[in-house]
Design an enzyme around this catalytic site. Structure first.
Site: not given
Length: 388
Positions: A108, A178, A257
């Protein structure tokens, strides 16, 4: 739902209803300034709010019932760049509200969001849990993303050392892989994480977007604390395979999300078009052909929002929280009032009858379109649980 007139409940619980949609305006509690300085973070205040926010277990690790995802704090979905001091304020205000679980990743920013989080949590580092992620093939000098994935043992060690510097800390509470690198056996990755744990650099580990076989092998090699994958009313993929295995093995689940990349807040309608560079433009579930159909879900949420005197996003979060006691959503935002609204979702109670009715209505809606672009989906193993 708890009474909104309870004296202990902050004024921000009051919601404003506008037209047929719901627009929640979180009101700042009396006596709290939005730009509170680091010196004013009183531990007693956080303890009081944490009691109200609630605690949950991810494996053997305790966190607040709702966390904060900070992915967009260096670049928002619409590609605009937030004001860094305000992002620090949002993170610190979240802590004031009882949030003790903050989620980031080296990818990020690249690197930049870890730096923002490290700056923000410095005054209360020992009172919170930091989760971050490795796995993409990122040049550790330049931050450039190279093709494919990289979970080579020597790379993981270098990444973790750099993470510790960016986060301004001596340990990572929860380190996720990840995306699972098919070139590196998961047992080898577990071995590196075990070494990092022995050194005190990592306390717990987790996996993101992995298949079921991978999860079982990883947990057998080294107990997995948490799994992070997309999960919300908009995409319920983990329900079939991942959640049952997490329950069986005692692994916590962290939905990324949980608000469907803003879709479940009600702010997206059939006329919405996304800016160049906004990755949602690459997701066919938001295409002009599919969006009108998928908005059935938003209309359902608005109906429940009116019924519960809440915002649509709060209904979506409350539904996740009610699914399992070991699910901890991490809604991301760059807006303080939206953060306050998200944490207030813990005050919203959905009864078993509510859950049965609401879930039955969700089952009747089939979402059209793909959740991720092909370039990202190729690295996700969730929808093909028998691979690897």
């Amino acid at each position: 739902m708890k009474s909104q007139n309870t004296p202990a409940m902050p004024e921000r619980r009051k919601l404003l209803v506008a037209g047929t949609g719901i627009v929640a305006a979180s009101l700042i509690p009396h006596g709290l300034a939005a730009g509170k300085s680091a010196q004013n973070h009183a531990p007693s205040q956080n303890s009081k709010r944490l009691t109200a926010l609630g605690k949950r277990q991810l494996g053997k690790m305790e966190v607040s019932a709702v966390g904060l995802g900070v992915q967009n704090m260096s670049r928002k979905y619409d590609t605009s760049v937030p004001w860094r001091p305000e992002m620090v304020n949002v993170i610190r205000r979240a802590f004031d509200e009882g949030v003790t679980f903050f989620d980031t990743a080296e990818a990020y920013g690249t690197f930049e969001v870890e730096k923002i989080l490290g700056e923000a949590i410095a005054p209360f580092r020992d009172k919170i849990v930091i989760a971050t992620k490795f796995g993409w093939n990122i040049d550790q000098q330049t931050g450039n993303r190279l093709p494919g994935l990289n979970s080579r043992p020597e790379h993981i060690r270098l990444v973790v050392d750099n993470m510790l510097k960016r986060l301004n800390t001596d340990r990572i509470d929860l380190l996720y892989q990840h995306r699972v690198d098919p070139q590196i056996p998961i047992e080898d990755v577990a071995g590196v994480i075990k070494d990092l744990m022995d050194q005190g650099k990592v306390l717990h580990w987790g996996l993101s977007e992995m298949g079921i076989n991978t999860l079982r092998r990883a947990h057998a090699a080294l107990p997995v604390t948490a799994v992070q994958s997309e999960y919300s009313m908009l995409w319920r993929g983990p329900e079939k395979h991942v959640l049952p295995v997490c329950e069986e093995l005692g692994i916590g689940f962290v939905p990324w999300s949980p608000l469907g990349v803003q879709f479940l807040t009600g702010w997206i309608d059939e006329k919405t078009r996304f800016a160049t560079g906004d990755f949602r433009a690459t997701e066919t579930r938001f295409s002009p052909d599919n969006l009108p159909h998928n908005l059935q879900l938003v209309e359902l949420l608005k109906t429940w929002a009116l019924r519960k005197n809440a915002a649509p996003g709060q209904i979506a979060l409350a539904w996740l929280l009610a699914r399992k006691p070991w699910i901890v959503p991490i809604p991301g935002t760059t807006n303080k009032d939206h953060m306050l609204q998200n944490t207030a979702a813990t005050d919203l109670s959905l009864t078993p009858d509510d859950m049965t009715e609401l879930t039955r209505s969700l089952d009747a809606i089939t979402i059209q379109g793909q959740r991720l672009p092909d370039s990202v989906q190729v690295y996700s193993d969730v929808e093909a649980p028998l691979k690897r």
